[in-house]
Design an enzyme around this catalytic site. Sequence first.
Site, PDB file in Angstrom:
ATOM      1  N   GLY A 132       0.824  -1.204   0.000  1.00  0.00           N
ATOM      2  CA  GLY A 132       0.000   0.000   0.000  1.00  0.00           C
ATOM      3  C   GLY A 132       0.858   1.254   0.000  1.00  0.00           C
ATOM      4  N   ASP A 133       0.216   2.383  -0.276  1.00  0.00           N
ATOM      5  CA  ASP A 133       0.869   3.699  -0.239  1.00  0.00           C
ATOM      6  C   ASP A 133       2.020   3.818  -1.225  1.00  0.00           C
ATOM      7  OD1 ASP A 133      -0.901   4.195   1.860  1.00  0.00           O
ATOM      8  OD2 ASP A 133       0.518   3.439   3.343  1.00  0.00           O
ATOM      9  N   GLU A 134       1.906   3.159  -2.344  1.00  0.00           N
ATOM     10  CA  GLU A 134       2.959   3.207  -3.364  1.00  0.00           C
ATOM     11  C   GLU A 134       2.898   4.511  -4.163  1.00  0.00           C
ATOM     12  OE1 GLU A 134       0.689   0.811  -3.107  1.00  0.00           O
ATOM     13  OE2 GLU A 134       1.696  -1.107  -2.748  1.00  0.00           O
ATOM     14  N   LYS A 166      -0.451   5.352  -5.605  1.00  0.00           N
ATOM     15  CA  LYS A 166      -1.509   5.045  -6.587  1.00  0.00           C
ATOM     16  C   LYS A 166      -2.348   6.283  -6.908  1.00  0.00           C
ATOM     17  CE  LYS A 166      -3.002   1.914  -3.716  1.00  0.00           C
ATOM     18  NZ  LYS A 166      -1.914   1.881  -2.717  1.00  0.00           N
ATOM     19  N   GLY A 167      -2.626   7.096  -5.863  1.00  0.00           N
ATOM     20  CA  GLY A 167      -3.450   8.293  -6.068  1.00  0.00           C
ATOM     21  C   GLY A 167      -2.836   9.209  -7.106  1.00  0.00           C
ATOM     22  N   LYS A 168      -1.543   9.461  -6.969  1.00  0.00           N
ATOM     23  CA  LYS A 168      -0.854  10.346  -7.914  1.00  0.00           C
ATOM     24  C   LYS A 168      -0.908   9.753  -9.334  1.00  0.00           C
ATOM     25  CE  LYS A 168       3.597  11.604  -9.573  1.00  0.00           C
ATOM     26  NZ  LYS A 168       5.020  11.822  -9.437  1.00  0.00           N
ATOM     27  N   HIS A 218      -5.338   8.117  -0.448  1.00  0.00           N
ATOM     28  CA  HIS A 218      -4.599   8.350  -1.693  1.00  0.00           C
ATOM     29  C   HIS A 218      -4.300   9.836  -1.851  1.00  0.00           C
ATOM     30  CE1 HIS A 218      -6.224   4.325  -3.526  1.00  0.00           C
ATOM     31  NE2 HIS A 218      -5.565   4.172  -2.391  1.00  0.00           N
ATOM     32  N   THR A 219      -3.031  10.166  -1.975  1.00  0.00           N
ATOM     33  CA  THR A 219      -2.633  11.572  -2.055  1.00  0.00           C
ATOM     34  C   THR A 219      -2.588  12.040  -3.503  1.00  0.00           C
ATOM     35  OG1 THR A 219      -1.234  11.115  -0.158  1.00  0.00           O
ATOM     36  CG2 THR A 219      -0.905  13.241  -1.249  1.00  0.00           C
ATOM     37  N   THR A 221      -6.711   0.040  10.454  1.00  0.00           N
ATOM     38  CA  THR A 221      -6.990   1.482  10.454  1.00  0.00           C
ATOM     39  C   THR A 221      -8.169   1.794  11.386  1.00  0.00           C
ATOM     40  OG1 THR A 221      -8.518   1.250   8.601  1.00  0.00           O
ATOM     41  CG2 THR A 221      -6.210   1.729   8.053  1.00  0.00           C
ATOM     42  N   THR A 271      -4.252   8.032   6.011  1.00  0.00           N
ATOM     43  CA  THR A 271      -5.556   7.826   6.644  1.00  0.00           C
ATOM     44  C   THR A 271      -5.467   7.983   8.157  1.00  0.00           C
ATOM     45  OG1 THR A 271      -6.304   6.397   4.872  1.00  0.00           O
ATOM     46  CG2 THR A 271      -7.445   6.147   6.963  1.00  0.00           C
TER      47      THR A 271
HETATM   48  P1  GDP Z   1      -1.382   5.640  -2.235  1.00  0.00           P
HETATM   49  O1  GDP Z   1      -2.156   5.179  -1.051  1.00  0.00           O
HETATM   50  O2  GDP Z   1      -0.797   4.499  -3.010  1.00  0.00           O
HETATM   51  O3  GDP Z   1      -2.143   6.588  -3.125  1.00  0.00           O
HETATM   52  O4  GDP Z   1      -0.123   6.451  -1.666  1.00  0.00           O
HETATM   53  P2  GDP Z   1      -0.151   7.551  -0.484  1.00  0.00           P
HETATM   54  O5  GDP Z   1      -0.724   8.792  -1.019  1.00  0.00           O
HETATM   55  O6  GDP Z   1      -0.732   6.987   0.741  1.00  0.00           O
HETATM   56  O7  GDP Z   1       1.414   7.685  -0.215  1.00  0.00           O
HETATM   57  C1  GDP Z   1       2.303   8.047  -1.218  1.00  0.00           C
HETATM   58  C2  GDP Z   1       3.065   9.308  -0.783  1.00  0.00           C
HETATM   59  O8  GDP Z   1       4.107   9.538  -1.684  1.00  0.00           O
HETATM   60  C3  GDP Z   1       2.216  10.559  -0.820  1.00  0.00           C
HETATM   61  O9  GDP Z   1       2.662  11.441   0.170  1.00  0.00           O
HETATM   62  C4  GDP Z   1       2.499  11.116  -2.208  1.00  0.00           C
HETATM   63  O10 GDP Z   1       2.295  12.524  -2.286  1.00  0.00           O
HETATM   64  C5  GDP Z   1       3.953  10.783  -2.344  1.00  0.00           C
HETATM   65  N1  GDP Z   1       4.444  10.557  -3.725  1.00  0.00           N
HETATM   66  C6  GDP Z   1       3.875   9.861  -4.737  1.00  0.00           C
HETATM   67  N2  GDP Z   1       4.713   9.761  -5.775  1.00  0.00           N
HETATM   68  C7  GDP Z   1       5.841  10.429  -5.429  1.00  0.00           C
HETATM   69  C8  GDP Z   1       7.109  10.662  -6.076  1.00  0.00           C
HETATM   70  O11 GDP Z   1       7.369  10.217  -7.194  1.00  0.00           O
HETATM   71  N3  GDP Z   1       8.043  11.366  -5.349  1.00  0.00           N
HETATM   72  C9  GDP Z   1       7.786  11.856  -4.098  1.00  0.00           C
HETATM   73  N4  GDP Z   1       8.757  12.518  -3.470  1.00  0.00           N
HETATM   74  N5  GDP Z   1       6.610  11.645  -3.482  1.00  0.00           N
HETATM   75  C10 GDP Z   1       5.666  10.945  -4.129  1.00  0.00           C
HETATM   76  P1  IMO Z   2      -3.845   2.656   0.495  1.00  0.00           P
HETATM   77  O1  IMO Z   2      -4.986   2.433  -0.478  1.00  0.00           O
HETATM   78  C1  IMO Z   2      -1.380   0.972   3.647  1.00  0.00           C
HETATM   79  C2  IMO Z   2      -3.308  -1.884   6.346  1.00  0.00           C
HETATM   80  C3  IMO Z   2      -3.485  -1.446   7.780  1.00  0.00           C
HETATM   81  C4  IMO Z   2      -3.358  -2.781   8.475  1.00  0.00           C
HETATM   82  C5  IMO Z   2      -4.076  -3.727   7.503  1.00  0.00           C
HETATM   83  C6  IMO Z   2      -5.513  -4.016   7.880  1.00  0.00           C
HETATM   84  O2  IMO Z   2      -3.749   4.076   0.950  1.00  0.00           O
HETATM   85  O3  IMO Z   2      -2.573   2.110  -0.047  1.00  0.00           O
HETATM   86  P2  IMO Z   2      -7.714  -2.565   7.692  1.00  0.00           P
HETATM   87  O4  IMO Z   2      -8.083  -1.246   8.304  1.00  0.00           O
HETATM   88  O5  IMO Z   2      -7.743  -2.573   6.209  1.00  0.00           O
HETATM   89  O6  IMO Z   2      -8.492  -3.695   8.288  1.00  0.00           O
HETATM   90  O7  IMO Z   2      -6.189  -2.808   8.152  1.00  0.00           O
HETATM   91  O8  IMO Z   2      -4.035  -3.105   6.253  1.00  0.00           O
HETATM   92  N1  IMO Z   2      -3.869  -0.963   5.346  1.00  0.00           N
HETATM   93  C7  IMO Z   2      -3.141  -0.143   4.581  1.00  0.00           C
HETATM   94  N2  IMO Z   2      -1.818   0.090   4.575  1.00  0.00           N
HETATM   95  N3  IMO Z   2      -2.176   1.597   2.767  1.00  0.00           N
HETATM   96  C8  IMO Z   2      -3.507   1.353   2.742  1.00  0.00           C
HETATM   97  O9  IMO Z   2      -4.306   1.837   1.784  1.00  0.00           O
HETATM   98  C9  IMO Z   2      -4.057   0.476   3.702  1.00  0.00           C
HETATM   99  N4  IMO Z   2      -5.288   0.030   3.986  1.00  0.00           N
HETATM  100  C10 IMO Z   2      -5.159  -0.852   4.979  1.00  0.00           C
HETATM  101  O10 IMO Z   2      -2.469  -0.545   8.165  1.00  0.00           O
HETATM  102  O11 IMO Z   2      -2.016  -3.178   8.535  1.00  0.00           O
HETATM  103 MG    MG Z   3      -2.242   5.482   1.023  1.00  0.00          MG
END
Ligand code: GDP
Ligand code: IMO
Ligand code: MG
Length: 421
Positions: free
Chosen positions: A12-14, A16-18, A41-42, A129, A297
């Site tokens: 997660g948090d790779e 994806k939003g961007k 998603h940011t 969460t 989140t």
């Molecule tokens: P998501 O859940 O997959 O959409 O990812 P998150 O938004 O939770 O976390 C990704 C973080 O990395 C956010 O703070 C984004 O603004 C940041 N981000 C995304 N792509 C890049 C990048 O290429 N470089 C930098 N420095 N930040 C990025």
């Molecule tokens: P995005 O879409 C990172 C993790 C939680 C916990 C596990 C189970 O932003 O990438 P849950 O509340 O779903 O029952 O929690 O999954 N988790 C995430 N970690 N990014 C997320 O979403 C997540 N959604 C759930 O931290 O370990």
């Molecule tokens: Mg995220």
Amino acid sequence: MTVIAVIGSQWGDEGKGKVVDFLAERADYVARFNGGNNAGHTVINEFGTFKIHLVPSGIFAQNTVGLIGGGVVIDPAVLIEEVEMLNKAGVGVDGRLWISPRSHLIMPYHKILDGLYEEAKGAGATGTTRRGIGPVFADKVSYNGIRWTDFTSDMFEKRLATQLELKNKIIAALGGEVLKYEAVRDEYRGYYLKIKPYIKELFSLVQDGLKADKTFLLEQAMGTFLDTDWGTYPFVTASTTIPSAASAGLGIPPKYIQNVVGVTKAYTTRVGAGPLPTEIHDTDSEVYKKFGEVAATTGRIRRVGWLDLEIVKTAAQLSGMTEICLTKLDVLSGLEEIKVCTRYELSCDPVRYADVDAYGLDKVETVYETVPGWSEDISKAKSFEELPVNAQKYVQMIEDAAGVPVKWIGVGPEREATIRR
Ligand code: GDP
Ligand code: IMO
Ligand code: MG
């Protein structure tokens, strides 16, 4: 027709939003198909900076239509707040955001139970969460869920009464505060009235779109290794996160999902409990501070680790990845050396991710290659050729390991900070 699934390759948090935000300019539909408002998603673009939980991140592209499929679970208060926030920011979602009546609602007892279960598990807790995700999906598959469609008759009242009878007993037994029927009923009837204009069966819309050769961009929530079946169970989330989930969660036949973009962070992060084989524990180290992030989140501090190619390769295989979008390459700038995990070993024998369970994964030995870093700031780079040679080699190492081309490279959080190759 073009159906593009955007899938996180890690935990997660790779980013994806961007990625969905910048790919949306060529999409007719942008859709969420799994998870719920556990996602954060940011998106950073001309409208501002947003942390989005439910509305597809591609909604900023004014020609797109946003869909929230039946596979998504919804906390109505979060959805209402998000829609109001987006409208206020000038994004204008009315008339182009549709929510499936099949989607399930997160009820107050789901959030209470999520917390009570976590506390009961103590040190073995998942680190959820606490948004009610596990309990709402458990109710969905055990025929105890409440869906938007239930509000079109007195089915909502009937089902709520039954559920409260059951759930209040469990809540009381676990020492929680029980809920009152009238209060929950009135609160949720109120939510329904606000969300009603956005509810529409998506079947014909999706089928007509596929027939008319429209482009669908499917936005996964969570990441490959939080998938209930293929993730590090029990440290996972309660939904299928691999692209096949988009078929059930939106009604798109599997044969259409031919493009799979794997969003891959240049290092690894994880929030909550569970194995992270390349974890960096030294909180004073330069690299820990560089990789550090705050969860979108929950505001928790994300755990960090080096890039794990076994994980990326497994994700590519599971998802049938066709392209990679590498994110956060800019964050590595300034490191003299970068460690990359190339494979795992157990008792000196090679072992794959899928050969061990979550507890076994904690015991595998990670085999690293150390590669030279680069000192240049790459955040303004516009082409692959502009990147320092060592950054180019890092990108090539990832595509060689995954067997998938890296088509985009993120060099900053903003939409424009993306190199197309
Ligand atoms: P998501 O859940 O997959 O959409 O990812 P998150 O938004 O939770 O976390 C990704 C973080 O990395 C956010 O703070 C984004 O603004 C940041 N981000 C995304 N792509 C890049 C990048 O290429 N470089 C930098 N420095 N930040 C990025
Ligand atoms: P995005 O879409 C990172 C993790 C939680 C916990 C596990 C189970 O932003 O990438 P849950 O509340 O779903 O029952 O929690 O999954 N988790 C995430 N970690 N990014 C997320 O979403 C997540 N959604 C759930 O931290 O370990
Ligand atoms: Mg995220």
